[in-house]
Scaffold this motif. Sequence first.
Motif, mmCIF file in Angstrom:
data_model
loop_
_atom_site.group_PDB
_atom_site.id
_atom_site.type_symbol
_atom_site.label_atom_id
_atom_site.label_comp_id
_atom_site.label_asym_id
_atom_site.label_seq_id
_atom_site.Cartn_x
_atom_site.Cartn_y
_atom_site.Cartn_z
ATOM 1 N N GLU A 181 -19.779 -11.458 -38.945
ATOM 2 C CA GLU A 181 -18.936 -11.747 -40.096
ATOM 3 C C GLU A 181 -19.633 -12.738 -41.025
ATOM 4 N N VAL A 182 -19.324 -12.652 -42.325
ATOM 5 C CA VAL A 182 -20.004 -13.519 -43.294
ATOM 6 C C VAL A 182 -19.087 -14.655 -43.723
ATOM 7 N N CYS A 183 -19.524 -15.872 -43.440
ATOM 8 C CA CYS A 183 -18.804 -17.074 -43.852
ATOM 9 C C CYS A 183 -19.227 -17.475 -45.273
ATOM 10 N N ASP B 9 -21.350 -26.123 -51.096
ATOM 11 C CA ASP B 9 -21.911 -27.449 -51.294
ATOM 12 C C ASP B 9 -20.869 -28.465 -50.837
ATOM 13 N N GLU B 10 -21.191 -29.751 -50.923
ATOM 14 C CA GLU B 10 -20.294 -30.756 -50.349
ATOM 15 C C GLU B 10 -18.997 -30.929 -51.142
ATOM 16 N N ASP B 11 -18.935 -30.337 -52.338
ATOM 17 C CA ASP B 11 -17.711 -30.384 -53.137
ATOM 18 C C ASP B 11 -16.880 -29.114 -53.010
ATOM 19 N N ASP B 12 -17.181 -28.286 -52.003
ATOM 20 C CA ASP B 12 -16.425 -27.075 -51.713
ATOM 21 C C ASP B 12 -16.651 -25.971 -52.738
ATOM 22 N N HIS C 280 -19.744 -24.612 -44.277
ATOM 23 C CA HIS C 280 -18.977 -23.414 -44.632
ATOM 24 C C HIS C 280 -17.491 -23.742 -44.715
ATOM 25 N N ARG C 281 -16.730 -22.791 -45.269
ATOM 26 C CA ARG C 281 -15.285 -22.967 -45.475
ATOM 27 C C ARG C 281 -14.518 -22.457 -44.258
ATOM 28 N N GLU D 193 -17.624 -27.887 -41.379
ATOM 29 C CA GLU D 193 -16.684 -27.149 -42.198
ATOM 30 C C GLU D 193 -15.970 -28.035 -43.210
ATOM 31 N N ILE D 194 -15.573 -27.412 -44.307
ATOM 32 C CA ILE D 194 -14.479 -27.922 -45.125
ATOM 33 C C ILE D 194 -13.279 -27.069 -44.763
ATOM 34 N N ASP D 195 -12.332 -27.707 -44.083
ATOM 35 C CA ASP D 195 -11.237 -27.040 -43.383
ATOM 36 C C ASP D 195 -9.939 -27.222 -44.161
#
Length: 262
Positions: free
Chosen positions: A52-54, A58-61, A84-85, A184-186
Amino acid sequence: MTTTQTSTITAENILRLFPQVNTTLIGAARNTTSSDNDLEGYDEEQIRLMDEVCIVLDEDDMPIGSASKKICHLMENIDKGLLHRAFSVFLFDFQNRLLLQQRASEKITFPDMWTNTCCSHPLGIPGETGVGLDASVQGVRRAAQRKLDHELGIQASQVPLEKFDFLTRIHYKSASDGKWGEHEIDYILFIRANVNLSVNPNEVQDTRYVSQSELKEMFEDKSLKFTPWFKLICQGMLFEWWDHLDSGLEKYTGEKEIRRML
């Protein structure tokens, strides 16, 4: 728990370090992991899901491109800044009990650990990829609906998109073992619903509805292990939010700043 990121995660740096990142988010070609030595010995279905492709950030989403789940979860890549998100769903019934799951032993990352209702990733596919907070939230809502069905057999009709409340985003990093981990940015999503479960045993080995006091008792049980993101959310925010399920939750929703918990 909030800290400042010490190294800048920019599109320029990520694309220089990771030529595998495809800057076409939707429909990006990817290499199959079916004969990958890194995945030798793992469960066949879990290996398939590593294709699957995540959404690489960047650090600002802001999306940079997409890369396979495998590439995004190798610690050697995470330690170089690959981000990744993701999303974490907290589903409560109308008795205000939280639905927990225990991850299956077959899982490649964080097997056998207890965690919130559902944790996964929006993918670089139509409907789940978003640029800007509003579009990104809608993308993770669609991904949450998809994964609640895949992992727990919860039908989309029981968890309508508009019923998911977006609270905030957390940026965290954690190792599962020496090889795999998360960076992650969760997106944190709450939903209240009475649902029917049909658990996928390849994803989930157990489920449990808990009150606040019951969850705190579980944390005292040294025989139980919990995912790091779940512990971070519980230690920092969850119980205060939980107190406001019946009234006042709106003051916690739609937070624009990213909480850095590194």
